[in-house]
Design a protein around this motif. Structure first.
Motif, PDB file in Angstrom:
ATOM      1  N   GLY A 238     -70.197  75.231   2.422  1.00  0.00           N
ATOM      2  CA  GLY A 238     -71.471  75.502   3.090  1.00  0.00           C
ATOM      3  C   GLY A 238     -72.384  74.304   3.170  1.00  0.00           C
ATOM      4  N   THR A 239     -71.956  73.169   2.605  1.00  0.00           N
ATOM      5  CA  THR A 239     -72.766  71.953   2.600  1.00  0.00           C
ATOM      6  C   THR A 239     -72.591  71.193   3.908  1.00  0.00           C
ATOM      7  OG1 THR A 239     -72.400  71.773   0.212  1.00  0.00           O
ATOM      8  CG2 THR A 239     -73.241  69.810   1.344  1.00  0.00           C
ATOM      9  N   TYR A 240     -73.698  70.663   4.443  1.00  0.00           N
ATOM     10  CA  TYR A 240     -73.619  69.773   5.603  1.00  0.00           C
ATOM     11  C   TYR A 240     -73.404  68.355   5.071  1.00  0.00           C
ATOM     12  CZ  TYR A 240     -74.976  73.516   8.717  1.00  0.00           C
ATOM     13  OH  TYR A 240     -74.993  74.689   9.432  1.00  0.00           O
ATOM     14  N   VAL A 241     -72.251  67.777   5.400  1.00  0.00           N
ATOM     15  CA  VAL A 241     -71.815  66.522   4.803  1.00  0.00           C
ATOM     16  C   VAL A 241     -71.835  65.416   5.854  1.00  0.00           C
ATOM     17  CG1 VAL A 241     -69.968  65.400   3.490  1.00  0.00           C
ATOM     18  CG2 VAL A 241     -70.292  67.872   3.311  1.00  0.00           C
ATOM     19  N   GLN A 242     -72.236  64.216   5.424  1.00  0.00           N
ATOM     20  CA  GLN A 242     -72.182  63.046   6.291  1.00  0.00           C
ATOM     21  C   GLN A 242     -70.783  62.422   6.223  1.00  0.00           C
ATOM     22  OE1 GLN A 242     -74.520  61.933   8.314  1.00  0.00           O
ATOM     23  NE2 GLN A 242     -76.235  63.202   7.630  1.00  0.00           N
ATOM     24  N   PRO A 243     -70.276  61.899   7.334  1.00  0.00           N
ATOM     25  CA  PRO A 243     -68.970  61.234   7.296  1.00  0.00           C
ATOM     26  C   PRO A 243     -69.078  59.874   6.608  1.00  0.00           C
ATOM     27  CG  PRO A 243     -69.920  61.006   9.480  1.00  0.00           C
ATOM     28  CD  PRO A 243     -70.845  61.909   8.696  1.00  0.00           C
ATOM     29  N   SER A 244     -68.203  59.642   5.648  1.00  0.00           N
ATOM     30  CA  SER A 244     -68.205  58.370   4.914  1.00  0.00           C
ATOM     31  C   SER A 244     -66.896  58.252   4.163  1.00  0.00           C
ATOM     32  CB  SER A 244     -69.372  58.323   3.919  1.00  0.00           C
ATOM     33  OG  SER A 244     -69.188  59.290   2.894  1.00  0.00           O
ATOM     34  N   ARG A 245     -66.617  57.063   3.644  1.00  0.00           N
ATOM     35  CA  ARG A 245     -65.429  56.893   2.821  1.00  0.00           C
ATOM     36  C   ARG A 245     -65.496  57.807   1.597  1.00  0.00           C
ATOM     37  NH1 ARG A 245     -64.726  52.702   0.197  1.00  0.00           N
ATOM     38  NH2 ARG A 245     -62.449  52.805   0.085  1.00  0.00           N
ATOM     39  N   GLU A 246     -66.692  58.033   1.091  1.00  0.00           N
ATOM     40  CA  GLU A 246     -66.841  58.887  -0.090  1.00  0.00           C
ATOM     41  C   GLU A 246     -66.499  60.345   0.224  1.00  0.00           C
ATOM     42  OE1 GLU A 246     -68.600  55.133  -0.611  1.00  0.00           O
ATOM     43  OE2 GLU A 246     -69.108  56.608   0.941  1.00  0.00           O
ATOM     44  N   SER A 247     -66.979  60.849   1.358  1.00  0.00           N
ATOM     45  CA  SER A 247     -66.678  62.246   1.692  1.00  0.00           C
ATOM     46  C   SER A 247     -65.221  62.412   2.126  1.00  0.00           C
ATOM     47  CB  SER A 247     -67.629  62.772   2.773  1.00  0.00           C
ATOM     48  OG  SER A 247     -67.546  62.022   3.957  1.00  0.00           O
ATOM     49  N   PHE A 248     -64.641  61.372   2.750  1.00  0.00           N
ATOM     50  CA  PHE A 248     -63.213  61.425   3.078  1.00  0.00           C
ATOM     51  C   PHE A 248     -62.386  61.445   1.792  1.00  0.00           C
ATOM     52  CE2 PHE A 248     -64.130  58.747   7.149  1.00  0.00           C
ATOM     53  CZ  PHE A 248     -64.870  59.799   7.664  1.00  0.00           C
ATOM     54  N   SER A 249     -62.800  60.611   0.834  1.00  0.00           N
ATOM     55  CA  SER A 249     -62.092  60.544  -0.446  1.00  0.00           C
ATOM     56  C   SER A 249     -62.192  61.875  -1.193  1.00  0.00           C
ATOM     57  CB  SER A 249     -62.670  59.411  -1.303  1.00  0.00           C
ATOM     58  OG  SER A 249     -61.971  59.294  -2.521  1.00  0.00           O
ATOM     59  N   ALA A 250     -63.353  62.528  -1.107  1.00  0.00           N
ATOM     60  CA  ALA A 250     -63.524  63.831  -1.759  1.00  0.00           C
ATOM     61  C   ALA A 250     -62.569  64.860  -1.167  1.00  0.00           C
ATOM     62  CB  ALA A 250     -64.968  64.303  -1.629  1.00  0.00           C
ATOM     63  N   ALA A 251     -62.376  64.799   0.147  1.00  0.00           N
ATOM     64  CA  ALA A 251     -61.420  65.709   0.790  1.00  0.00           C
ATOM     65  C   ALA A 251     -59.994  65.394   0.353  1.00  0.00           C
ATOM     66  CB  ALA A 251     -61.545  65.604   2.305  1.00  0.00           C
ATOM     67  N   ALA A 252     -59.672  64.107   0.286  1.00  0.00           N
ATOM     68  CA  ALA A 252     -58.314  63.695  -0.080  1.00  0.00           C
ATOM     69  C   ALA A 252     -57.978  64.057  -1.525  1.00  0.00           C
ATOM     70  CB  ALA A 252     -58.157  62.194   0.126  1.00  0.00           C
ATOM     71  N   SER A 253     -58.995  64.056  -2.392  1.00  0.00           N
ATOM     72  CA  SER A 253     -58.743  64.305  -3.808  1.00  0.00           C
ATOM     73  C   SER A 253     -58.272  65.730  -4.067  1.00  0.00           C
ATOM     74  CB  SER A 253     -60.013  64.033  -4.626  1.00  0.00           C
ATOM     75  OG  SER A 253     -61.035  64.969  -4.304  1.00  0.00           O
ATOM     76  N   ALA A 254     -58.502  66.627  -3.113  1.00  0.00           N
ATOM     77  CA  ALA A 254     -58.063  68.015  -3.277  1.00  0.00           C
ATOM     78  C   ALA A 254     -56.585  68.186  -2.968  1.00  0.00           C
ATOM     79  CB  ALA A 254     -58.887  68.928  -2.371  1.00  0.00           C
ATOM     80  N   ALA A 255     -55.970  67.163  -2.371  1.00  0.00           N
ATOM     81  CA  ALA A 255     -54.566  67.273  -1.969  1.00  0.00           C
ATOM     82  C   ALA A 255     -53.631  66.987  -3.144  1.00  0.00           C
ATOM     83  CB  ALA A 255     -54.282  66.288  -0.832  1.00  0.00           C
ATOM     84  N   ASP A 256     -52.585  67.789  -3.258  1.00  0.00           N
ATOM     85  CA  ASP A 256     -51.541  67.586  -4.266  1.00  0.00           C
ATOM     86  C   ASP A 256     -50.240  67.283  -3.529  1.00  0.00           C
ATOM     87  OD1 ASP A 256     -49.749  67.554  -6.333  1.00  0.00           O
ATOM     88  OD2 ASP A 256     -49.943  69.686  -6.825  1.00  0.00           O
ATOM     89  N   TRP A 257     -49.806  66.032  -3.616  1.00  0.00           N
ATOM     90  CA  TRP A 257     -48.634  65.582  -2.869  1.00  0.00           C
ATOM     91  C   TRP A 257     -47.327  65.772  -3.621  1.00  0.00           C
ATOM     92  CZ3 TRP A 257     -49.527  64.047   2.089  1.00  0.00           C
ATOM     93  CH2 TRP A 257     -50.848  63.693   2.425  1.00  0.00           C
TER      94      TRP A 257
END
Length: 339
Positions: A238-257
């Motif tokens: 529900g958060t409005y997020v700005q695009p940045s390397r930090e927010s991209f990294s936060a999305a990537a950290s949820a992935a389990d490869w």
């Protein structure tokens, strides 16, 4: 459109080809994702200076890159949409992630600055479905208090080619809007309900910059390079997020490869309060047993360098490098799957 395509061909020939390589160097050629093009261009230039190895890349769109590698016309393909393991096996191919970035909605509205406006998945879906057609629509105003929008028609701009950027964009819309999922769905190409088509991230960026009232989607680097206004986007929390390397990294950290055959994974609409909801992974696609072994070996050397030593270039171009543990997993995958 014809003039733009001709200009793009000239740009590709002028910017991507690196000449005067050492006579003994194998030819490495690639095609596909425009999403990763700014970074691949920089990596290729740096690698050439360091090694004398030529790496040429044509940003023709992810769908075209997949077709080119399947036909063995290039050394590698690059796609923002991963191929499923069954498709890879049937075609004699392998794939691995290379870098993570983000797709951002971009607009041309006089007086609106980057990151100033908010957009949600359901609202973006309604705009791209042609249900919300004017910038002063109450649905837009409701989540943007204090901003006065013009009484201007919304001009929707989408990709006209087969695109991994499109795949990640419509993946997010499908996950957040049942109306979009049921009527349009996902893919590198879809039947767009409304709007005009442009070729490549660069094509959309150019259109947005030149047409007031336009909205489209591009990889973040294209927005920054062309000084386009992008929106904050609502994520799963529900958060409005700005695009940045930090927010991209936060999305990537949820992935389990670790349990993903051939690294097949889609990271849009990731959990996490700070996660950018339209993150995308660029995948490199290679043959399991290449016709030209020397070129395949040279390509792997380039990607090993990029994954281990090209991190500074990735950061400078607003992409997120892969974690060290994943890089080791990728290198083990090469040893097990590429002959």
């Amino acid at each position: 459109m014809i003039r733009f395509r001709n200009s793009l061909r000239v740009a590709v020939l002028g910017m991507v080809m690196f000449h005067a390589v050492a006579a003994h160097a194998a030819e490495v050629s690639g095609a596909g994702s425009t999403f990763v093009y700014p970074l691949l261009l920089k990596w290729a230039a740096t690698y050439y200076v360091k090694t004398g190895q030529q790496v040429s890349y044509q940003p023709t769109g992810s769908g075209n890159g997949v077709r080119q590698i399947k036909a063995a016309r290039v050394t590698f393909g690059a796609s923002d949409m991963p191929l499923k393991p069954d498709e890879l096996r049937a075609a004699g191919l392998v794939q691995f992630p290379l870098v993570i970035g983000g797709v951002v909605p971009v607009v041309n509205l006089p007086g609106i600055t980057p990151g100033q406006i908010r957009l949600s998945g359901p609202l973006l879906a309604d705009i791209f479905l042609g249900k919300v057609v004017n910038w002063n629509d109450p649905a837009i105003a409701a989540i943007n208090p204090g901003i006065r929008f013009p009484d201007r028609k919304i001009v929707v701009v989408h990709r006209g080619d087969s695109s991994g950027t499109t795949f990640n964009w419509v993946s997010y819309l499908s996950k957040t809007s049942s109306a979009w999922n049921e009527s349009v769905g996902t893919g590198t190409t879809v039947k767009w309900p409304t709007g005009v088509g442009a070729t490549g991230n660069d094509g959309i960026a150019t259109y947005i910059r030149n047409v007031e009232g336009a909205i489209g989607y591009v990889e973040l680097t294209y927005a920054l390079q062309r000084n386009l206004s992008y929106a904050a986007v609502q994520n799963r929390s529900g958060t409005y997020v700005q695009p940045s390397r930090e927010s991209f990294s936060a999305a990537a950290s949820a992935a389990d490869w670790s349990q993903r055959p051939d690294f097949y994974q889609i990271v849009t609409d990731a959990p996490g309060a700070n996660a950018w909801p339209i993150a995308g992974v660029v995948f490199v696609i290679l043959p399991r047993a290449a016709r030209d072994a020397a070129s395949a070996k040279a390509a792997l050397a380039f990607f090993k360098w990029a994954l281990n030593e090209g991190q500074a270039d990735a950061a400078a171009e607003h992409y997120v490098a892969l974690p060290a543990a994943l890089v080791k997993q990728i290198e083990a995958y090469w040893s097990e799957n590429i002959k």
